[in-house]
Design a protein around this motif. Structure first.
Motif, PDB file in Angstrom:
ATOM      1  N   SER A 136      94.091 109.986  11.427  1.00 38.73           N
ATOM      2  CA  SER A 136      93.483 109.587  10.158  1.00 38.73           C
ATOM      3  C   SER A 136      92.009 109.239  10.324  1.00 38.73           C
ATOM      4  O   SER A 136      91.260 109.262   9.346  1.00 38.73           O
ATOM      5  CB  SER A 136      94.240 108.413   9.537  1.00 38.73           C
ATOM      6  OG  SER A 136      94.127 107.264  10.360  1.00 38.73           O
TER       7      SER A 136
ATOM      8  N   GLU B  96      93.520 108.515  16.728  1.00 43.13           N
ATOM      9  CA  GLU B  96      94.335 108.371  15.533  1.00 43.13           C
ATOM     10  C   GLU B  96      93.860 109.430  14.537  1.00 43.13           C
ATOM     11  O   GLU B  96      92.691 109.453  14.150  1.00 43.13           O
ATOM     12  CB  GLU B  96      94.170 106.970  14.939  1.00 43.13           C
ATOM     13  CG  GLU B  96      95.073 106.723  13.753  1.00 43.13           C
ATOM     14  CD  GLU B  96      94.949 105.321  13.221  1.00 43.13           C
ATOM     15  OE1 GLU B  96      95.019 105.185  11.993  1.00 43.13           O
ATOM     16  OE2 GLU B  96      94.775 104.369  14.008  1.00 43.13           O
TER      17      GLU B  96
ATOM     18  N   GLY C  88      95.919 118.004   9.293  1.00 45.91           N
ATOM     19  CA  GLY C  88      96.415 117.071   8.292  1.00 45.91           C
ATOM     20  C   GLY C  88      96.768 117.736   6.982  1.00 45.91           C
ATOM     21  O   GLY C  88      96.359 118.860   6.700  1.00 45.91           O
TER      22      GLY C  88
ATOM     23  N   SER D 110      97.272 112.440   4.583  1.00 45.57           N
ATOM     24  CA  SER D 110      98.238 111.359   4.765  1.00 45.57           C
ATOM     25  C   SER D 110      99.332 111.713   5.763  1.00 45.57           C
ATOM     26  O   SER D 110     100.035 110.839   6.242  1.00 45.57           O
ATOM     27  CB  SER D 110      98.862 110.980   3.420  1.00 45.57           C
ATOM     28  OG  SER D 110      99.481 112.107   2.839  1.00 45.57           O
TER      29      SER D 110
ATOM     30  N   ALA E  11      99.067 106.197  11.329  1.00 46.28           N
ATOM     31  CA  ALA E  11      98.818 107.619  11.569  1.00 46.28           C
ATOM     32  C   ALA E  11      99.286 108.058  12.948  1.00 46.28           C
ATOM     33  O   ALA E  11      99.415 107.263  13.875  1.00 46.28           O
ATOM     34  CB  ALA E  11      97.342 107.916  11.405  1.00 46.28           C
TER      35      ALA E  11
END
Length: 170
Positions: free
Chosen positions: A68, A66, A106, A75, A26
């Motif tokens: 994610s 990060e 995201g 994703s 990520a």
């Protein structure tokens, strides 16, 4: 010949796995807020305000996350850097507000790449100017807490690690 074939298959598998692991890593972005005005009673910003997040400064390295980890249902990510200048909505008292927000947006769409861009203006103008619907939705979500008729957004998004750490992404 059979040993060479097995070695080739093993090598191709190793290369493919390495590529896959690296390709799903990520994006890392600064995740922080710097409020220049006093917050109304009862309002808590997430993440909590941090002085190094101020526009024009490079945030403290501990604020690099990060993406994610923040949005595990996505994703693909982009780093954001926005200066918000205006007023809280009447639901929050309507007081003046000015802050820098840095973070991640995201998308769960497959094979998606965010368009890197910068826009400035009233909330509605900026939201409509961004090409990606996820960026538009992120700004529109703020219209609940900010007075959209007087609040301006000045900011960018970018697709590189730590890209929102300078004055602006792009």
């Amino acid at each position: 010949m059979e040993k060479v074939l097995r070695f080739s298959v093993a090598l191709i598998t190793l290369i493919s796995c390495t590529y896959f692991i690296n390709s799903v890593e990520a994006l890392h972005c600064y995740h922080c807020v710097h409020a220049e005005t006093e917050l109304p009673s009862g309002i808590r910003l997430r993440p909590p305000p941090h002085p190094s997040c101020q526009r024009g400064l490079i945030p403290d390295s501990s604020l690099l996350v990060e993406c994610s980890q923040l949005q595990n249902d996505s994703s693909t990510f982009t780093c954001t850097d926005f200066l918000v200048d205006g007023a809280w909505s009447s639901l929050v008292g309507g007081a003046p507000f000015r802050a820098t927000f840095r973070g991640c947006v995201g998308s769960s769409r497959e094979n998606m790449t965010f368009t890197e861009e910068c826009h400035s203006g009233l909330m509605q103008e900026v939201a409509e100017a961004f090409h990606d619907e996820e960026m538009q939705q992120a700004i529109w979500a703020d219209s609940v807490i900010f007075n959209a008729s007087v609040t301006t957004y000045d900011g960018c998004n970018c697709n590189k690690d730590g890209g929102n750490g300078g004055n602006q992404c792009v």
